[in-house]
Design a protein around this motif. Structure first.
Motif, PDB file in Angstrom:
ATOM      1  N   UNK A  46       0.887  -1.163   0.000  1.00 12.85           N
ATOM      2  CA  UNK A  46       0.000   0.000   0.000  1.00 12.85           C
ATOM      3  C   UNK A  46       0.924   1.211   0.000  1.00 12.85           C
ATOM      4  N   UNK A  47       1.027   1.929  -1.126  1.00  9.87           N
ATOM      5  CA  UNK A  47       1.991   3.028  -1.227  1.00  9.87           C
ATOM      6  C   UNK A  47       1.621   4.230  -0.361  1.00  9.87           C
ATOM      7  N   UNK A  48       2.623   4.974   0.051  1.00  5.50           N
ATOM      8  CA  UNK A  48       2.394   6.241   0.755  1.00  5.50           C
ATOM      9  C   UNK A  48       1.685   7.192  -0.197  1.00  5.50           C
ATOM     10  N   UNK A  49       0.767   7.980   0.327  1.00 10.05           N
ATOM     11  CA  UNK A  49       0.029   8.933  -0.494  1.00 10.05           C
ATOM     12  C   UNK A  49      -1.186   8.350  -1.192  1.00 10.05           C
ATOM     13  N   UNK A  50      -1.486   7.072  -0.940  1.00 16.20           N
ATOM     14  CA  UNK A  50      -2.662   6.451  -1.550  1.00 16.20           C
ATOM     15  C   UNK A  50      -3.939   6.961  -0.892  1.00 16.20           C
ATOM     16  N   UNK A  99     -21.201   9.138   6.121  1.00 17.86           N
ATOM     17  CA  UNK A  99     -20.649   9.271   4.779  1.00 17.86           C
ATOM     18  C   UNK A  99     -19.314   8.545   4.694  1.00 17.86           C
ATOM     19  N   UNK A 100     -18.933   8.161   3.480  1.00 16.82           N
ATOM     20  CA  UNK A 100     -17.634   7.519   3.260  1.00 16.82           C
ATOM     21  C   UNK A 100     -16.517   8.491   3.632  1.00 16.82           C
ATOM     22  N   UNK A 101     -15.456   7.957   4.217  1.00 15.58           N
ATOM     23  CA  UNK A 101     -14.312   8.761   4.642  1.00 15.58           C
ATOM     24  C   UNK A 101     -13.131   8.413   3.746  1.00 15.58           C
ATOM     25  N   UNK A 102     -12.559   9.423   3.084  1.00 18.04           N
ATOM     26  CA  UNK A 102     -11.374   9.205   2.265  1.00 18.04           C
ATOM     27  C   UNK A 102     -10.156   9.509   3.125  1.00 18.04           C
ATOM     28  N   UNK A 103      -9.257   8.523   3.220  1.00 19.56           N
ATOM     29  CA  UNK A 103      -8.060   8.634   4.045  1.00 19.56           C
ATOM     30  C   UNK A 103      -6.827   8.606   3.159  1.00 19.56           C
ATOM     31  N   UNK A 130       1.080  18.705  -9.437  1.00 24.75           N
ATOM     32  CA  UNK A 130       1.895  19.630  -8.664  1.00 24.75           C
ATOM     33  C   UNK A 130       1.077  20.682  -7.951  1.00 24.75           C
ATOM     34  N   UNK A 131      -0.225  20.478  -7.828  1.00 23.91           N
ATOM     35  CA  UNK A 131      -1.114  21.420  -7.128  1.00 23.91           C
ATOM     36  C   UNK A 131      -1.927  20.633  -6.102  1.00 23.91           C
ATOM     37  N   UNK A 132      -2.473  21.309  -5.099  1.00 29.14           N
ATOM     38  CA  UNK A 132      -3.256  20.578  -4.091  1.00 29.14           C
ATOM     39  C   UNK A 132      -4.471  19.853  -4.657  1.00 29.14           C
ATOM     40  N   UNK A 133      -5.056  20.365  -5.742  1.00 24.90           N
ATOM     41  CA  UNK A 133      -6.251  19.737  -6.277  1.00 24.90           C
ATOM     42  C   UNK A 133      -6.325  19.951  -7.787  1.00 24.90           C
ATOM     43  N   UNK A 134      -6.636  18.882  -8.507  1.00 24.01           N
ATOM     44  CA  UNK A 134      -6.834  18.969  -9.949  1.00 24.01           C
ATOM     45  C   UNK A 134      -8.207  19.550 -10.242  1.00 24.01           C
ATOM     46  N   UNK A 176      -8.651  14.470  -5.794  1.00 21.51           N
ATOM     47  CA  UNK A 176      -7.800  15.568  -5.333  1.00 21.51           C
ATOM     48  C   UNK A 176      -6.642  15.764  -6.294  1.00 21.51           C
ATOM     49  N   UNK A 177      -5.396  15.451  -5.854  1.00 23.91           N
ATOM     50  CA  UNK A 177      -4.235  15.684  -6.708  1.00 23.91           C
ATOM     51  C   UNK A 177      -3.737  14.418  -7.398  1.00 23.91           C
ATOM     52  N   UNK A 178      -4.482  13.307  -7.316  1.00 28.02           N
ATOM     53  CA  UNK A 178      -4.055  12.034  -7.896  1.00 28.02           C
ATOM     54  C   UNK A 178      -4.985  11.643  -9.034  1.00 28.02           C
ATOM     55  N   UNK A 179      -4.372  11.169 -10.117  1.00 30.42           N
ATOM     56  CA  UNK A 179      -5.133  10.791 -11.296  1.00 30.42           C
ATOM     57  C   UNK A 179      -4.618   9.456 -11.813  1.00 30.42           C
TER      58      UNK A 179
END
Length: 193
Positions: A5-9, A19-23, A135-139, A168-171
């Protein structure tokens, strides 16, 4: 095979009645089996002593599965029986890294269709697709596809990417087209163990 499980996942915990919680994972964890994963440090907004139990959507190096999870004191633990299995298995060999990327995103919303310049890094790549952290907090919301230029060890890789998931910032995306000159270099790079 090792489960990582990679860091930043981004992991999603669905608890009954809320509600669902994104961690977001704060460190990489690894084990031979999913049920043997050590506690996963996560960023949460809960105070000390708050306990949440629910179904965890666990994204690992081997694919995605759902397991029962418990979150307490910024630690996420796998509890209960072992999962039935992975529901998504990545079909091609992948390579992790930190490859600088830049390009143009096609953003489509109900109100508009526009192009937006983006930069970031590719953290995981295969001959099928990639995982990119912007490279930004949110796409921007509503990215459908990208034209990316990625600085790979052998040179630039130019590819068209269809978006599969965006948070967020992951695609995450799959390749629609890869520059023919770079396709064989990418296949060779991904086959390195």
């Amino acid at each position: 095979m090792t489960i990582t499980v990679p860091a930043g996942s981004s992991l999603t915990l669905r608890c009954p009645g809320s509600e669902a919680i994104v961690l977001v994972t704060l460190a990489e964890v690894t084990a031979a089996f999913i049920e043997d994963l050590p506690p996963i440090p996560v960023l949460s907004l809960d105070g000390p002593g708050v306990r949440r139990i629910g179904v965890l959507e666990l994204v690992t190096s081997a694919g995605v599965t759902w397991v029962e999870g418990e979150m307490r004191d910024d630690q996420l633990r796998i509890i209960g029986d072992a999962p039935a299995g992975l529901v998504q298995r990545r079909s091609s060999a992948r390579q992790p890294g930190r490859f600088p990327a830049s390009g143009t995103a096609q953003v489509v919303t109900a109100e508009s269709r526009r192009l937006v310049a983006i930069t970031g890094r590719v953290e995981d790549i295969s001959t099928d697709g990639l995982l990119m952290r912007a490279g930004v907090p949110s796409l921007p919301y509503g990215i459908e596809r990208l034209l990316l230029h990625v600085a790979m060890p052998w040179g630039d890789l130019t590819a068209a990417v269809a978006v599969v998931d965006q948070r967020a910032d992951v695609l995450r995306g799959t390749f629609e087209w890869v520059e023919p000159a770079a396709a064989s270099s990418l296949a060779e790079f991904c086959s390195i163990s």
